[in-house]
Scaffold this motif. Sequence first.
Motif, short mmCIF file in Angstrom:
data_model
loop_
_atom_site.label_atom_id
_atom_site.label_comp_id
_atom_site.label_asym_id
_atom_site.label_seq_id
_atom_site.Cartn_x
_atom_site.Cartn_y
_atom_site.Cartn_z
N VAL A 175 8.00 0.74 -7.79
CA VAL A 175 8.84 1.94 -7.95
C VAL A 175 10.00 1.60 -8.87
N GLU A 176 10.76 2.63 -9.30
CA GLU A 176 11.87 2.35 -10.22
C GLU A 176 12.95 1.51 -9.56
N ARG A 177 13.25 1.86 -8.30
CA ARG A 177 14.33 1.13 -7.62
C ARG A 177 14.01 1.01 -6.12
N ALA A 178 14.01 -0.21 -5.62
CA ALA A 178 13.78 -0.41 -4.18
C ALA A 178 15.01 -1.09 -3.60
N THR A 179 15.48 -0.57 -2.45
CA THR A 179 16.66 -1.15 -1.82
C THR A 179 16.40 -1.27 -0.31
N GLN A 180 17.36 -1.91 0.33
CA GLN A 180 17.25 -2.13 1.77
C GLN A 180 18.45 -1.49 2.44
N ARG A 181 18.23 -0.95 3.65
CA ARG A 181 19.35 -0.33 4.36
C ARG A 181 19.40 -0.88 5.77
N GLU A 221 0.84 -1.21 0.00
CA GLU A 221 0.00 0.00 0.00
C GLU A 221 0.87 1.25 0.00
N ILE A 222 1.96 1.21 0.75
CA ILE A 222 2.92 2.33 0.74
C ILE A 222 3.47 2.49 -0.68
N GLY A 223 3.79 1.38 -1.31
CA GLY A 223 4.32 1.42 -2.68
C GLY A 223 3.34 2.11 -3.62
N ARG A 224 2.06 1.83 -3.43
CA ARG A 224 1.06 2.45 -4.33
C ARG A 224 0.98 3.96 -4.11
N LEU A 225 1.28 4.41 -2.88
CA LEU A 225 1.30 5.86 -2.61
C LEU A 225 2.39 6.57 -3.40
N ILE A 226 3.47 5.85 -3.67
CA ILE A 226 4.64 6.46 -4.33
C ILE A 226 4.93 5.75 -5.66
N ALA A 227 3.88 5.20 -6.28
CA ALA A 227 4.07 4.41 -7.51
C ALA A 227 4.88 5.21 -8.53
N GLY A 228 5.89 4.58 -9.11
CA GLY A 228 6.72 5.23 -10.13
C GLY A 228 7.86 6.06 -9.55
N ALA A 229 7.99 6.12 -8.22
CA ALA A 229 9.07 6.92 -7.61
C ALA A 229 10.44 6.39 -8.02
N LYS A 230 11.43 7.29 -8.02
CA LYS A 230 12.78 6.88 -8.44
C LYS A 230 13.42 5.91 -7.47
N ARG A 231 13.20 6.14 -6.17
CA ARG A 231 13.94 5.32 -5.22
C ARG A 231 13.14 5.13 -3.93
N PHE A 232 13.08 3.88 -3.47
CA PHE A 232 12.47 3.57 -2.18
C PHE A 232 13.49 2.80 -1.36
N VAL A 233 13.62 3.17 -0.10
CA VAL A 233 14.57 2.49 0.78
C VAL A 233 13.81 1.90 1.97
N LEU A 234 13.93 0.62 2.14
CA LEU A 234 13.33 -0.05 3.30
C LEU A 234 14.39 -0.10 4.40
N GLN A 235 14.08 0.51 5.53
CA GLN A 235 15.07 0.57 6.61
C GLN A 235 14.77 -0.48 7.67
N ARG A 236 15.81 -1.19 8.04
CA ARG A 236 15.67 -2.19 9.10
C ARG A 236 15.36 -1.46 10.41
N PHE A 237 14.46 -2.00 11.21
CA PHE A 237 14.16 -1.44 12.54
C PHE A 237 15.09 -2.08 13.56
N VAL A 238 15.84 -1.21 14.26
CA VAL A 238 16.75 -1.72 15.30
C VAL A 238 16.19 -1.25 16.65
N PRO A 239 15.53 -2.14 17.37
CA PRO A 239 14.79 -1.71 18.57
C PRO A 239 15.64 -1.57 19.82
N THR A 240 16.74 -0.80 19.71
CA THR A 240 17.61 -0.66 20.88
C THR A 240 17.49 0.73 21.52
N ARG A 241 16.89 1.69 20.78
CA ARG A 241 16.72 3.05 21.33
C ARG A 241 15.43 3.57 20.70
N THR A 242 14.41 3.75 21.50
CA THR A 242 13.12 4.15 20.92
C THR A 242 12.46 5.21 21.80
#
Length: 229
Positions: free
Chosen positions: A223-229, A175-196
């Motif tokens: 999207v055009e390009r999806a990556t993970q960080r 659903e998030i992808g559909r909000l930004i359909a066709g965007a140049k770049r999407f980055v999925l960020q890992r959640f590190v639950p050590t400081r919240t």
Amino acid sequence: MKIGGFQKVSLIDYPGRISAVVFTRGCNFRCPFCHNPELVDPERFTDLIPEPEILSFLEKRRGRLDAVVITGGEPTLQPELLPFVIHLRAMGYRIKLDTNGALPEVIEEMLGRRLLDYIAMDIKAPLGKYGEATGVKADGRRITRSISLIMGSGIEYEFRTTAVRSFLAPPDFEEIGRLIAGAKRFVLQRFVPTRTLDRSCLGAATYSDNELKAIVGKLGSIVERATQR
Ligand code: SF4
């Protein structure tokens, strides 16, 4: 500017550039999973760093650093953001803005005045879950307005989402992808639950590497390009 943190050099915050990172203090959202609580919760605020100190450091580093990343907290809440950025551009720095997208009017003015080289906007959740993910009543129209301004800006940009398992189920990412359909770049960020911000999120369950890879794979077709960080 209310500056709550400063990193003198970073190789990762501005893709392909050596940058310094300015952390502004204060945010209009209260994302429970926020990993910068000292910039968001007044009870955890640390001392401010005087702006002249930062400008003088950056003046000395001209030619050795390429860019300044302005992040937060939420930088667009700062009334002195524009003069600050104009000052940095006069020194020759490229500027990257990190934002939660809640103030499209500020984004529009900065883009209109050609003050930005790169913009990164967080997409916290599908619009229907924004209140839950941000801890406040968020206005979805402001979020979609920021998305379309950024996608039409002609500058480099990325949208990014932190994969918080307790808020976001796999279909939410599509659903998030559909909000930004066709965007140049999407980055999925890992959640590190050590400081919240919300301590009940500490140690929360996270997505596995394989699950994150599968989410990125699906987003890659929207999207055009999806990556993970
Ligand atoms: S994660 Fe949420 S609360 Fe934290 S700085 Fe970003 S928008 Fe603000």
